[in-house]
Write a protein that holds these residues in place. Structure first.
Motif, PDB file in Angstrom:
ATOM      1  N   ARG A  24     -12.110  -5.530 -37.610  1.00 47.57           N
ATOM      2  CA  ARG A  24     -13.362  -5.735 -38.352  1.00 47.57           C
ATOM      3  C   ARG A  24     -13.022  -6.357 -39.690  1.00 47.57           C
ATOM      4  O   ARG A  24     -11.995  -6.035 -40.287  1.00 47.57           O
ATOM      5  CB  ARG A  24     -14.058  -4.398 -38.614  1.00 47.57           C
ATOM      6  N   GLU A  25     -13.878  -7.225 -40.148  1.00 45.86           N
ATOM      7  CA  GLU A  25     -13.724  -7.809 -41.483  1.00 45.86           C
ATOM      8  C   GLU A  25     -14.984  -7.495 -42.268  1.00 45.86           C
ATOM      9  O   GLU A  25     -16.099  -7.750 -41.803  1.00 45.86           O
ATOM     10  CB  GLU A  25     -13.529  -9.324 -41.386  1.00 45.86           C
ATOM     11  N   THR A  26     -14.781  -6.947 -43.447  1.00 48.25           N
ATOM     12  CA  THR A  26     -15.926  -6.497 -44.238  1.00 48.25           C
ATOM     13  C   THR A  26     -15.828  -7.106 -45.621  1.00 48.25           C
ATOM     14  O   THR A  26     -14.743  -7.115 -46.217  1.00 48.25           O
ATOM     15  CB  THR A  26     -15.893  -4.956 -44.349  1.00 48.25           C
ATOM     16  N   CYS A  27     -16.929  -7.622 -46.117  1.00 45.87           N
ATOM     17  CA  CYS A  27     -16.869  -8.155 -47.481  1.00 45.87           C
ATOM     18  C   CYS A  27     -18.215  -8.037 -48.180  1.00 45.87           C
ATOM     19  O   CYS A  27     -19.248  -7.827 -47.543  1.00 45.87           O
ATOM     20  CB  CYS A  27     -16.399  -9.604 -47.471  1.00 45.87           C
ATOM     21  N   LEU A  28     -18.146  -8.115 -49.489  1.00 45.36           N
ATOM     22  CA  LEU A  28     -19.351  -8.202 -50.307  1.00 45.36           C
ATOM     23  C   LEU A  28     -19.373  -9.611 -50.878  1.00 45.36           C
ATOM     24  O   LEU A  28     -18.436 -10.003 -51.584  1.00 45.36           O
ATOM     25  CB  LEU A  28     -19.282  -7.204 -51.459  1.00 45.36           C
ATOM     26  N   ALA A  29     -20.391 -10.370 -50.539  1.00 45.54           N
ATOM     27  CA  ALA A  29     -20.459 -11.745 -51.036  1.00 45.54           C
ATOM     28  C   ALA A  29     -21.627 -11.869 -52.001  1.00 45.54           C
ATOM     29  O   ALA A  29     -22.710 -11.331 -51.755  1.00 45.54           O
ATOM     30  CB  ALA A  29     -20.634 -12.709 -49.870  1.00 45.54           C
ATOM     31  N   THR A  30     -21.378 -12.576 -53.080  1.00 45.97           N
ATOM     32  CA  THR A  30     -22.442 -12.811 -54.059  1.00 45.97           C
ATOM     33  C   THR A  30     -23.199 -14.073 -53.667  1.00 45.97           C
ATOM     34  O   THR A  30     -22.589 -15.132 -53.481  1.00 45.97           O
ATOM     35  CB  THR A  30     -21.824 -13.004 -55.457  1.00 45.97           C
ATOM     36  N   VAL A  31     -24.501 -13.920 -53.513  1.00 46.29           N
ATOM     37  CA  VAL A  31     -25.324 -15.080 -53.144  1.00 46.29           C
ATOM     38  C   VAL A  31     -26.333 -15.339 -54.255  1.00 46.29           C
ATOM     39  O   VAL A  31     -26.574 -14.473 -55.103  1.00 46.29           O
ATOM     40  CB  VAL A  31     -26.055 -14.838 -51.798  1.00 46.29           C
ATOM     41  N   ASN A  32     -26.917 -16.525 -54.233  1.00 45.01           N
ATOM     42  CA  ASN A  32     -27.855 -16.865 -55.314  1.00 45.01           C
ATOM     43  C   ASN A  32     -29.156 -16.090 -55.200  1.00 45.01           C
ATOM     44  O   ASN A  32     -29.744 -15.681 -56.189  1.00 45.01           O
ATOM     45  CB  ASN A  32     -28.155 -18.366 -55.292  1.00 45.01           C
ATOM     46  N   ASP A  33     -29.595 -15.924 -53.973  1.00 39.98           N
ATOM     47  CA  ASP A  33     -30.861 -15.224 -53.758  1.00 39.98           C
ATOM     48  C   ASP A  33     -30.949 -14.833 -52.279  1.00 39.98           C
ATOM     49  O   ASP A  33     -30.008 -15.071 -51.507  1.00 39.98           O
ATOM     50  CB  ASP A  33     -32.052 -16.102 -54.174  1.00 39.98           C
ATOM     51  N   ILE A  34     -32.093 -14.257 -51.890  1.00 42.27           N
ATOM     52  CA  ILE A  34     -32.222 -13.758 -50.515  1.00 42.27           C
ATOM     53  C   ILE A  34     -32.172 -14.902 -49.503  1.00 42.27           C
ATOM     54  O   ILE A  34     -31.521 -14.799 -48.458  1.00 42.27           O
ATOM     55  CB  ILE A  34     -33.527 -12.931 -50.367  1.00 42.27           C
ATOM     56  N   SER A  35     -32.823 -16.023 -49.827  1.00 44.81           N
ATOM     57  CA  SER A  35     -32.775 -17.166 -48.895  1.00 44.81           C
ATOM     58  C   SER A  35     -31.356 -17.657 -48.714  1.00 44.81           C
ATOM     59  O   SER A  35     -30.939 -18.011 -47.597  1.00 44.81           O
ATOM     60  CB  SER A  35     -33.624 -18.328 -49.417  1.00 44.81           C
ATOM     61  N   GLY A  36     -30.603 -17.669 -49.819  1.00 48.05           N
ATOM     62  CA  GLY A  36     -29.194 -18.065 -49.733  1.00 48.05           C
ATOM     63  C   GLY A  36     -28.431 -17.103 -48.835  1.00 48.05           C
ATOM     64  O   GLY A  36     -27.557 -17.506 -48.057  1.00 48.05           O
ATOM     65  N   GLY A  37     -28.778 -15.829 -48.926  1.00 46.48           N
ATOM     66  CA  GLY A  37     -28.149 -14.823 -48.065  1.00 46.48           C
ATOM     67  C   GLY A  37     -28.427 -15.118 -46.600  1.00 46.48           C
ATOM     68  O   GLY A  37     -27.542 -15.044 -45.743  1.00 46.48           O
ATOM     69  N   LEU A  38     -29.664 -15.497 -46.329  1.00 43.51           N
ATOM     70  CA  LEU A  38     -30.049 -15.797 -44.943  1.00 43.51           C
ATOM     71  C   LEU A  38     -29.303 -17.030 -44.422  1.00 43.51           C
ATOM     72  O   LEU A  38     -28.824 -17.052 -43.277  1.00 43.51           O
ATOM     73  CB  LEU A  38     -31.565 -16.013 -44.892  1.00 43.51           C
ATOM     74  N   ASP A  39     -29.175 -18.044 -45.282  1.00 43.81           N
ATOM     75  CA  ASP A  39     -28.403 -19.242 -44.885  1.00 43.81           C
ATOM     76  C   ASP A  39     -26.963 -18.842 -44.559  1.00 43.81           C
ATOM     77  O   ASP A  39     -26.369 -19.339 -43.602  1.00 43.81           O
ATOM     78  CB  ASP A  39     -28.397 -20.281 -46.017  1.00 43.81           C
ATOM     79  N   LEU A  40     -26.432 -17.933 -45.380  1.00 45.93           N
ATOM     80  CA  LEU A  40     -25.053 -17.487 -45.150  1.00 45.93           C
ATOM     81  C   LEU A  40     -24.947 -16.749 -43.814  1.00 45.93           C
ATOM     82  O   LEU A  40     -24.007 -16.965 -43.045  1.00 45.93           O
ATOM     83  CB  LEU A  40     -24.615 -16.578 -46.310  1.00 45.93           C
ATOM     84  N   LEU A  41     -25.920 -15.896 -43.536  1.00 46.06           N
ATOM     85  CA  LEU A  41     -25.921 -15.171 -42.252  1.00 46.06           C
ATOM     86  C   LEU A  41     -25.872 -16.163 -41.089  1.00 46.06           C
ATOM     87  O   LEU A  41     -25.056 -16.031 -40.168  1.00 46.06           O
ATOM     88  CB  LEU A  41     -27.183 -14.296 -42.150  1.00 46.06           C
ATOM     89  N   ASN A  42     -26.739 -17.170 -41.160  1.00 50.25           N
ATOM     90  CA  ASN A  42     -26.807 -18.131 -40.052  1.00 50.25           C
ATOM     91  C   ASN A  42     -25.511 -18.925 -39.919  1.00 50.25           C
ATOM     92  O   ASN A  42     -25.053 -19.209 -38.807  1.00 50.25           O
ATOM     93  CB  ASN A  42     -28.013 -19.056 -40.227  1.00 50.25           C
ATOM     94  N   LEU A  43     -24.917 -19.243 -41.065  1.00 52.25           N
ATOM     95  CA  LEU A  43     -23.648 -19.976 -41.041  1.00 52.25           C
ATOM     96  C   LEU A  43     -22.559 -19.126 -40.370  1.00 52.25           C
ATOM     97  O   LEU A  43     -21.828 -19.600 -39.487  1.00 52.25           O
ATOM     98  CB  LEU A  43     -23.245 -20.319 -42.486  1.00 52.25           C
ATOM     99  N   ILE A  44     -22.484 -17.857 -40.773  1.00 50.88           N
ATOM    100  CA  ILE A  44     -21.430 -16.997 -40.204  1.00 50.88           C
ATOM    101  C   ILE A  44     -21.668 -16.772 -38.708  1.00 50.88           C
ATOM    102  O   ILE A  44     -20.729 -16.814 -37.909  1.00 50.88           O
ATOM    103  CB  ILE A  44     -21.345 -15.645 -40.953  1.00 50.88           C
ATOM    104  N   GLN A  45     -22.926 -16.567 -38.339  1.00 52.27           N
ATOM    105  CA  GLN A  45     -23.226 -16.382 -36.909  1.00 52.27           C
ATOM    106  C   GLN A  45     -22.776 -17.606 -36.113  1.00 52.27           C
ATOM    107  O   GLN A  45     -22.155 -17.482 -35.049  1.00 52.27           O
ATOM    108  CB  GLN A  45     -24.740 -16.162 -36.682  1.00 52.27           C
TER     109      GLN A  45
END
Ligand code: FAD
Length: 490
Positions: free
Chosen positions: A233-254
Motif C-alpha cells: 500500500r502507498e499512502t500520502c497526504l497531497a496538498t491540492v489547490n482546491d476540491i476540484s483540483g483534488g478531483l482532477d488528481l483522483l482521476n489522474l491517479i485512477q
C-alpha cells in the motif's frame, strides 16, 4: 393481619416479560438494572440516553427468533443493537421505557470461510476488526473500514449500509454482502445466506433488510465477499489547490494506476487545527498546514506491483511517485508527504480517523453527512461558505469527507462564545444546506443513516412517493410496528 401490597398490572406484565426472556436466554443475559444497561442505552457520543424494559442478549438465531415471537405476540417494541457506534440515534431506545433492547453482541461466531469462493459467513455480532484480522491471516481482505472498526459489528454495518473510506474502490456494505439471515418481526427465520453472485428469484429481500436500520427485522448473520489482501500500500497526504483540483488528481491517479485508489479523503486545514487543539499527542505532518489536502491510498495485490526493486522502491510506489511528479509539473499538487513505513501510514490514518473525536470535542455544532455527485462537491462547498456566513457571520465550516465517493461530513461551528447564536439559527442553517442539495443531485444522508436524528429531513426532503412506498413495506413486514419504532421512518 397485614396484607401484602398488590402488584400493579404493569409490574405483572414486566415480570412476565422478564421471566419469559430469562427462560429464552438465561438470567445473566437479561439486564434490567440501570447500571448494567448504561452502555447499551447510551449512544456513542454519550449525550443521549434511552430507557429499556430489559437488555436481552441472545446467543444464537433460534433465541432471537423466540424473543421476536414473544415480542410480536405481546406487541413489545424491539430495538436491535450491534456495536452501538451508530451516530444517527437509531441504536438506543426512546424515553418511553417500553422497548426491549436486543443486543447481538454474543452472536459473534464465524460460521464459515471459503478461501476459494472468497466468502465468509459471520454472525451479526462479529466486530468488524475481528473479521479483518481473521481473513488477513488467510491472505484475504474485507474492505469495509472506518474509525469505529474496533467496536462496530457487521450486523450494524449491514443495518446502516455503512460506507467508510474504501467505498471508492469496493463500494458500501451492501456491495460487499452476498446473503443474509434475518429474523422477521413475528420470529420467522429467513435464510438468504447464499454465497451466490447471481440469484434472480424474486424480490431482493437481502437488499431490503440492508440499510433498514432495524425497522424491518433483525439481521443475524451474513455472507460477505472477500478480496485478495493487498501486498503493498502507498499512502500520502497531497496538498491540492482546491476540491476540484483534488478531483482532477483522483482521476489522474485512477487512470495511471488502473483504478488502484483505495481511499481518497478530503482533509482541510481546519481539520488539522482541530486535531492539534483537541488531540495534541497526534503527530502532525505539516509545519505549515496547507489550506486543502487529500489523503490518498493506493494498493497493489500482485507480486509484480509489490516487489521491491534493486533501487529500493516497489512498482506501485514508483507509480504514485510518477503521478505525483506529473501533478507537481501541472501545479495540481504543491506538496506531498508520502508514508515511508507502516508506522507513518498509521500516523496519517490516525489523523483522519480521529476527525469525529476532534469535531465532537470542539463542542456545539451542526453536522451534516451529505452525498454529492463528485463534480458538484467544490461548487456546493463554495456556495455554502457564503450562504452559512450570511446566516451566522464568522461561522467556521469544516468540509471533511470521503471525497473519492462524494460523501462530505460537513460541520458548522459557531464563532467562539456564540453557541446560543448557533442554536438560534440552527433551523436556518439546516435549511440553507439541505435546500440546494437536491438541485445539485445530492442526498441529505450519505452513510450514517436516518435513525432518530434525521426524521425531520426525511419528511422534508425524501420523495413523498418513495416515503409512502416505504411505509407500505414497513406495514406489510412489521404490521404491529414493533421493530425500532420511531426510527428511520417519520
Ligand atoms: C469514530 C466513528 C467513525 C465512524 N465512521 C463511519 C464511517 O466512516 N462510515 C459509516 O458509514 N459510519 C461511520 N460511523 C458510524 C457507525 O460506526 C456505523 O453506522 C456502523 O455501521 C454502526 O454499526 P454498529 O454495529 O455500531 O451498529 P449500531 O450502532 O448498534 O446500530 C446502528 C443501527 O442499526 C440497527 N441494527 C444494529 N444491529 C442490527 C441487526 N443485527 N439487525 C437489524 N438492525 C440492526 C440499530 O437498530 C441502529 O438503527 C462511525 C462511528 C464512529 C463512532
Amino acid at each position: 393481619m397485614r396484607h401484602r401490597p398488590q402488584k400493579k398490572h404493569g409490574d405483572d406484565r414486566l415480570s412476565t416479560l422478564i421471566e419469559k426472556l430469562v427462560a429464552i436466554v438465561g438470567k445473566s443475559n437479561v439486564l434490567t438494572a440501570q447500571k448494567d444497561q448504561t452502555k447499551y442505552i447510551t449512544d456513542w457520543p454519550g449525550d443521549k440516553t434511552g430507557r429499556a424494559r430489559a437488555v436481552v442478549r441472545p446467543a444464537n438465531t433460534q433465541e432471537v427468533s423466540k424473543i421476536m415471537e414473544f415480542a410480536y405476540h405481546t406487541t413489545t417494541p424491539v430495538v436491535p443493537q450491534s456495536g452501538n457506534t451508530g451516530v444517527a440515534g437509531g441504536s438506543i431506545p426512546d424515553q418511553s421505557g417500553d422497548a426491549i433492547l436486543l443486543s447481538l453482541e454474543r452472536m459473534n461466531i464465524i460460521r464459515d470461510i471459503s478461501r476459494s469462493a472468497q466468502t465468509i459467513v459471520v454472525e451479526a455480532g462479529c466486530v468488524l476488526e475481528t473479521i479483518h484480522t481473521t481473513v488477513e491471516e488467510l491472505g484475504l481482505f474485507f474492505p469495509l473500514n472506518f474509525g469505529a472498526r474496533g467496536s462496530c459489528m457487521i450486523g450494524g454495518n449491514l443495518a446502516t449500509n455503512a460506507g467508510g473510506s474504501n467505498v471508492v474502490r469496493y463500494g458500501n456494505t451492501r456491495d460487499l454482502c452476498l446473503g443474509i439471515e434475518a429474523v422477521m418481526p413475528d420470529g420467522e427465520i429467513m435464510n438468504l445466506l447464499s454465497g451466490l453472485h447471481k440469484n434472480n428469484t424474486g424480490y431482493d429481500l437481502r437488499n431490503l433488510l440492508i440499510g433498514s436500520e432495524g425497522t424491518l427485522g433483525v439481521i443475524t448473520a451474513a455472507t460477505l465477499k472477500l478480496f485478495p489482501l493487498p501486498k503493498a500500500r502507498e499512502t500520502c497526504l497531497a496538498t491540492v489547490n482546491d476540491i476540484s483540483g483534488g478531483l482532477d488528481l483522483l482521476n489522474l491517479i485512477q487512470a495511471e494506476t488502473g483504478g488502484a485508489v483505495e481511499a481518497f479523503e478530503l482533509m482541510p486545514k481546519a481539520l488539522f487545527e482541530l486535531l492539534a487543539k483537541h488531540l495534541p499527542h497526534l503527530k502532525q505532518p505539516f509545519t505549515d498546514i496547507p489550506e486543502m489536502s487529500v489523503l490518498i491510498e493506493i494498493a497493489a495485490t500482485s507480486d509484480a506491483d509489490a516487489k521491491m526493486s534493486e533501487s529500493g522502491i516497489t512498482p506501485i510506489a514508483q507509480k504514485l511517485e510518477n503521478v505525483l511528479a506529473d501533478a507537481f509539473e501541472s501545479d495540481l499538487v504543491t506538496d506531498a508527504v508520502i508514508a515511508s513505513s507502516e508506522a507513518q501510514r498509521s500516523e496519517i490514518w490516525t489523523l483522519r480517523e480521529s476527525a469525529l473525536e476532534a469535531i465532537t470535542a470542539e463542542g456545539e455544532r451542526i453536522g451534516f453527512d451529505i452525498a454529492l455527485p463528485l463534480d458538484a462537491v467544490h461548487e456546493f462547498v463554495d456556495e455554502m461558505a457564503g450562504t452559512v456566513d450570511r446566516i451566522l457571520p464568522g461561522a467556521r465550516m469544516l468540509p471533511v469527507g470521503h471525497l473519492g465517493d462524494g460523501n462530505l461530513h460537513y460541520t458548522v461551528f459557531p464563532k467562539e462564545d456564540e453557541t446560543a447564536n448557533l442554536r438560534k439559527h440552527a433551523a436556518d442553517i439546516k435549511a440553507a444546506v439541505y435546500g440546494p442539495l437536491s438541485s445539485y443531485g445530492g442526498s441529505f444522508s450519505a452513510e450514517h443513516g436516518i435513525g432518530a436524528n434525521k426524521l425531520a429531513e426525511m419528511t422534508a426532503f425524501k420523495d413523498p412517493a418513495a416515503l409512502a412506498v416505504m411505509r407500505r413495506v414497513k406495514a406489510a413486514l412489521d404490521p404491529k410496528g414493533i421493530m425500532n419504532p420511531g426510527r428511520m421512518l417519520p
